[in-house]
Motif scaffolding. Structure first.
Motif, PDB file in Angstrom:
ATOM      1  N   SER A   7       0.801  -1.157  -0.075  1.00  0.00           N
ATOM      2  CA  SER A   7      -0.040   0.240   0.032  1.00  0.00           C
ATOM      3  C   SER A   7       0.837   1.359  -0.037  1.00  0.00           C
ATOM      4  O   SER A   7       1.849   1.259   0.608  1.00  0.00           O
ATOM      5  N   LYS A   8       0.120   2.265  -0.732  1.00  0.00           N
ATOM      6  CA  LYS A   8       0.970   3.542  -0.566  1.00  0.00           C
ATOM      7  C   LYS A   8       0.102   4.635  -0.750  1.00  0.00           C
ATOM      8  O   LYS A   8      -1.160   4.436  -1.131  1.00  0.00           O
ATOM      9  N   ALA A   9       0.362   5.818  -0.374  1.00  0.00           N
ATOM     10  CA  ALA A   9      -0.268   6.936  -0.570  1.00  0.00           C
ATOM     11  C   ALA A   9       0.413   8.348  -0.834  1.00  0.00           C
ATOM     12  O   ALA A   9       1.441   8.120  -0.997  1.00  0.00           O
ATOM     13  N   SER A  10      -0.280   9.145  -1.676  1.00  0.00           N
ATOM     14  CA  SER A  10       0.371  10.675  -1.962  1.00  0.00           C
ATOM     15  C   SER A  10      -0.569  11.573  -2.228  1.00  0.00           C
ATOM     16  O   SER A  10      -1.873  11.514  -2.193  1.00  0.00           O
ATOM     17  N   LEU A  11      -0.120  12.885  -2.000  1.00  0.00           N
ATOM     18  CA  LEU A  11      -0.655  14.097  -2.071  1.00  0.00           C
ATOM     19  C   LEU A  11      -1.303  14.250  -3.475  1.00  0.00           C
ATOM     20  O   LEU A  11      -0.510  14.054  -4.276  1.00  0.00           O
ATOM     21  N   GLY A  12      -2.443  14.558  -3.519  1.00  0.00           N
ATOM     22  CA  GLY A  12      -2.743  14.906  -4.988  1.00  0.00           C
ATOM     23  C   GLY A  12      -3.822  13.850  -5.494  1.00  0.00           C
ATOM     24  O   GLY A  12      -4.249  13.024  -4.864  1.00  0.00           O
ATOM     25  N   SER A  13      -4.213  14.175  -6.662  1.00  0.00           N
ATOM     26  CA  SER A  13      -5.422  13.347  -7.326  1.00  0.00           C
ATOM     27  C   SER A  13      -4.884  11.982  -8.075  1.00  0.00           C
ATOM     28  O   SER A  13      -5.401  11.230  -8.768  1.00  0.00           O
ATOM     29  N   SER A  14      -3.416  11.543  -7.932  1.00  0.00           N
ATOM     30  CA  SER A  14      -2.922  10.695  -8.480  1.00  0.00           C
ATOM     31  C   SER A  14      -1.487  10.251  -7.720  1.00  0.00           C
ATOM     32  O   SER A  14      -1.224  10.940  -6.770  1.00  0.00           O
ATOM     33  N   LEU A  15      -0.904   9.153  -7.804  1.00  0.00           N
ATOM     34  CA  LEU A  15       0.176   8.832  -7.212  1.00  0.00           C
ATOM     35  C   LEU A  15       1.511   9.548  -7.783  1.00  0.00           C
ATOM     36  O   LEU A  15       2.587   9.189  -6.998  1.00  0.00           O
ATOM     37  N   SER A  16       1.175  10.465  -8.486  1.00  0.00           N
ATOM     38  CA  SER A  16       2.337  11.238  -8.889  1.00  0.00           C
ATOM     39  C   SER A  16       2.843  12.362  -7.922  1.00  0.00           C
ATOM     40  O   SER A  16       3.879  13.072  -8.089  1.00  0.00           O
ATOM     41  N   GLY A  17       2.039  12.808  -6.926  1.00  0.00           N
ATOM     42  CA  GLY A  17       2.399  13.666  -5.935  1.00  0.00           C
ATOM     43  C   GLY A  17       3.385  13.350  -4.717  1.00  0.00           C
ATOM     44  O   GLY A  17       3.780  12.213  -4.941  1.00  0.00           O
ATOM     45  N   ASP A  18       3.706  14.270  -3.884  1.00  0.00           N
ATOM     46  CA  ASP A  18       4.461  13.701  -2.841  1.00  0.00           C
ATOM     47  C   ASP A  18       3.861  12.667  -2.121  1.00  0.00           C
ATOM     48  O   ASP A  18       2.564  12.495  -1.819  1.00  0.00           O
ATOM     49  N   ASN A  19       4.708  11.715  -1.850  1.00  0.00           N
ATOM     50  CA  ASN A  19       4.640  10.272  -1.085  1.00  0.00           C
ATOM     51  C   ASN A  19       4.231  10.783   0.519  1.00  0.00           C
ATOM     52  O   ASN A  19       4.739  11.887   0.974  1.00  0.00           O
ATOM     53  N   ILE A  20       3.400  10.227   0.934  1.00  0.00           N
ATOM     54  CA  ILE A  20       2.811  10.243   2.151  1.00  0.00           C
ATOM     55  C   ILE A  20       3.260   9.111   2.922  1.00  0.00           C
ATOM     56  O   ILE A  20       2.738   7.972   2.682  1.00  0.00           O
ATOM     57  N   PRO A  21       4.168   9.084   3.914  1.00  0.00           N
ATOM     58  CA  PRO A  21       4.543   7.941   4.665  1.00  0.00           C
ATOM     59  C   PRO A  21       3.437   7.226   5.505  1.00  0.00           C
ATOM     60  O   PRO A  21       2.351   8.155   5.996  1.00  0.00           O
ATOM     61  N   LEU A  22       3.434   6.062   5.437  1.00  0.00           N
ATOM     62  CA  LEU A  22       2.152   5.139   6.127  1.00  0.00           C
ATOM     63  C   LEU A  22       2.659   4.783   7.678  1.00  0.00           C
ATOM     64  O   LEU A  22       3.897   4.130   7.676  1.00  0.00           O
ATOM     65  N   ALA A  23       1.873   5.113   8.597  1.00  0.00           N
ATOM     66  CA  ALA A  23       2.314   4.445   9.972  1.00  0.00           C
ATOM     67  C   ALA A  23       2.038   3.139   9.938  1.00  0.00           C
ATOM     68  O   ALA A  23       2.802   2.069  10.819  1.00  0.00           O
ATOM     69  N   ALA A  24       1.012   2.738   9.398  1.00  0.00           N
ATOM     70  CA  ALA A  24       0.509   1.254   9.685  1.00  0.00           C
ATOM     71  C   ALA A  24      -0.411   0.791   8.359  1.00  0.00           C
ATOM     72  O   ALA A  24      -1.195   1.822   7.929  1.00  0.00           O
ATOM     73  N   VAL A  25      -0.549  -0.262   7.995  1.00  0.00           N
ATOM     74  CA  VAL A  25      -1.496  -0.714   7.049  1.00  0.00           C
ATOM     75  C   VAL A  25      -2.079  -2.088   7.427  1.00  0.00           C
ATOM     76  O   VAL A  25      -1.255  -2.875   8.075  1.00  0.00           O
ATOM     77  N   GLY A  26      -3.413  -2.234   7.280  1.00  0.00           N
ATOM     78  CA  GLY A  26      -3.842  -3.492   7.569  1.00  0.00           C
ATOM     79  C   GLY A  26      -4.809  -3.515   9.072  1.00  0.00           C
ATOM     80  O   GLY A  26      -6.191  -3.740   8.962  1.00  0.00           O
ATOM     81  N   GLY A  27      -4.222  -3.372  10.296  1.00  0.00           N
ATOM     82  CA  GLY A  27      -5.082  -3.296  11.701  1.00  0.00           C
ATOM     83  C   GLY A  27      -5.446  -4.862  11.582  1.00  0.00           C
ATOM     84  O   GLY A  27      -4.946  -5.570  11.851  1.00  0.00           O
ATOM     85  N   GLU A  28      -6.816  -4.788  12.053  1.00  0.00           N
ATOM     86  CA  GLU A  28      -7.552  -5.939  12.225  1.00  0.00           C
ATOM     87  C   GLU A  28      -8.410  -6.474  11.225  1.00  0.00           C
ATOM     88  O   GLU A  28      -9.367  -6.609  11.056  1.00  0.00           O
ATOM     89  N   SER A  29      -7.385  -6.424   9.819  1.00  0.00           N
ATOM     90  CA  SER A  29      -8.016  -6.753   8.584  1.00  0.00           C
ATOM     91  C   SER A  29      -8.429  -8.268   8.350  1.00  0.00           C
ATOM     92  O   SER A  29      -7.777  -9.046   8.991  1.00  0.00           O
ATOM     93  N   GLN A  30      -9.516  -8.417   7.726  1.00  0.00           N
ATOM     94  CA  GLN A  30     -10.073  -9.381   7.303  1.00  0.00           C
ATOM     95  C   GLN A  30      -9.938  -9.651   5.777  1.00  0.00           C
ATOM     96  O   GLN A  30      -9.727  -8.648   5.123  1.00  0.00           O
ATOM     97  N   PRO A  31     -10.220 -10.940   5.028  1.00  0.00           N
ATOM     98  CA  PRO A  31     -10.204 -10.757   3.681  1.00  0.00           C
ATOM     99  C   PRO A  31     -11.145  -9.503   3.245  1.00  0.00           C
ATOM    100  O   PRO A  31     -12.383  -9.531   3.773  1.00  0.00           O
ATOM    101  N   GLY A  32     -10.796  -8.924   2.217  1.00  0.00           N
ATOM    102  CA  GLY A  32     -11.728  -7.920   1.594  1.00  0.00           C
ATOM    103  C   GLY A  32     -11.826  -6.523   2.551  1.00  0.00           C
ATOM    104  O   GLY A  32     -12.550  -5.531   2.079  1.00  0.00           O
ATOM    105  N   GLU A  33     -10.937  -6.479   3.387  1.00  0.00           N
ATOM    106  CA  GLU A  33     -10.820  -5.235   4.122  1.00  0.00           C
ATOM    107  C   GLU A  33      -9.135  -4.717   4.358  1.00  0.00           C
ATOM    108  O   GLU A  33      -8.462  -5.642   4.677  1.00  0.00           O
TER     109      GLU A  33
END
Length: 182
Positions: free
Chosen positions: A98-124
């Motif tokens: 997973s990744k994130a960036s500022l703007g309406s596409s992934l070409s913007g400034d990268n936003i660091p992620l603290a965590a991804v997933g959490g208490e995830s289940q399939p489809g979430e």
């Protein structure tokens, strides 16, 4: 008499202008609930949902969700939960891609992620930003499924946004549609 009407109208317009400027310059504040939790003051907007590859079983696919955080949101966006609505096939997310960036596409400034997933289940999956996205910004989140579903059709993903703060209530932004084809 006409001169007095003009002066009076000019004063009214001047007073309205000052009043409007005062409203614009005031910083927005988040809504604080009675139990101390914070909530968004104004709704965020899910503006786009897309897949780079729409073919069944494609393992190179990435799903992108773009969210606008308006100036009057009152609180920064801390995390986003993506939940697939029930369908004939369930997506399993590869949280380490997973990744994130500022703007309406992934070409913007990268936003660091603290965590991804959490208490995830399939489809979430849940994406937590290292630094919350401040009001007045747009963010695009990219999540990677292990592969696209094996059954073609329209797949809906519910998007919920969460402000900064402990146990803050989420705001459901709607469903993003991903079309899977042959």
């Amino acid at each position: 008499m006409l001169k007095n009407v003009f002066v009076s109208s000019a004063l009214t317009i001047s007073t309205l202008s000052i009043g409007i400027n005062s409203l614009v310059l005031k910083p927005s504040r988040a809504v604080e609930l009675t139990d101390g939790r914070r909530a968004f003051e104004s709704s965020l907007n899910l503006t786009r949902a897309a897949a780079n590859f729409n073919s069944r079983n494609n393992s190179a696919a990435r799903y992108q969700f773009t969210i606008e955080v308006p100036e009057d949101a009152g609180e920064a966006l801390k995390s986003v939960k993506i939940t697939q609505k029930e369908n004939s096939d369930t997506v399993i997310f590869k949280t380490d891609k997973s990744k994130a960036s500022l703007g309406s596409s992934l070409s913007g400034d990268n936003i660091p992620l603290a965590a991804v997933g959490g208490e995830s289940q399939p489809g979430e999956t849940t994406v937590v930003f290292d630094t919350p996205v401040e009001p007045g910004n747009t963010v695009t989140i990219s999540v990677k499924p292990k592969q696209n579903p094996s059954v073609d059709g329209v797949y809906l993903f519910g998007i919920a946004a969460y402000p900064n703060g402990e146990n803050s209530p989420g705001l459901y932004l709607g469903s993003g549609r991903i079309h899977i084809t042959e």
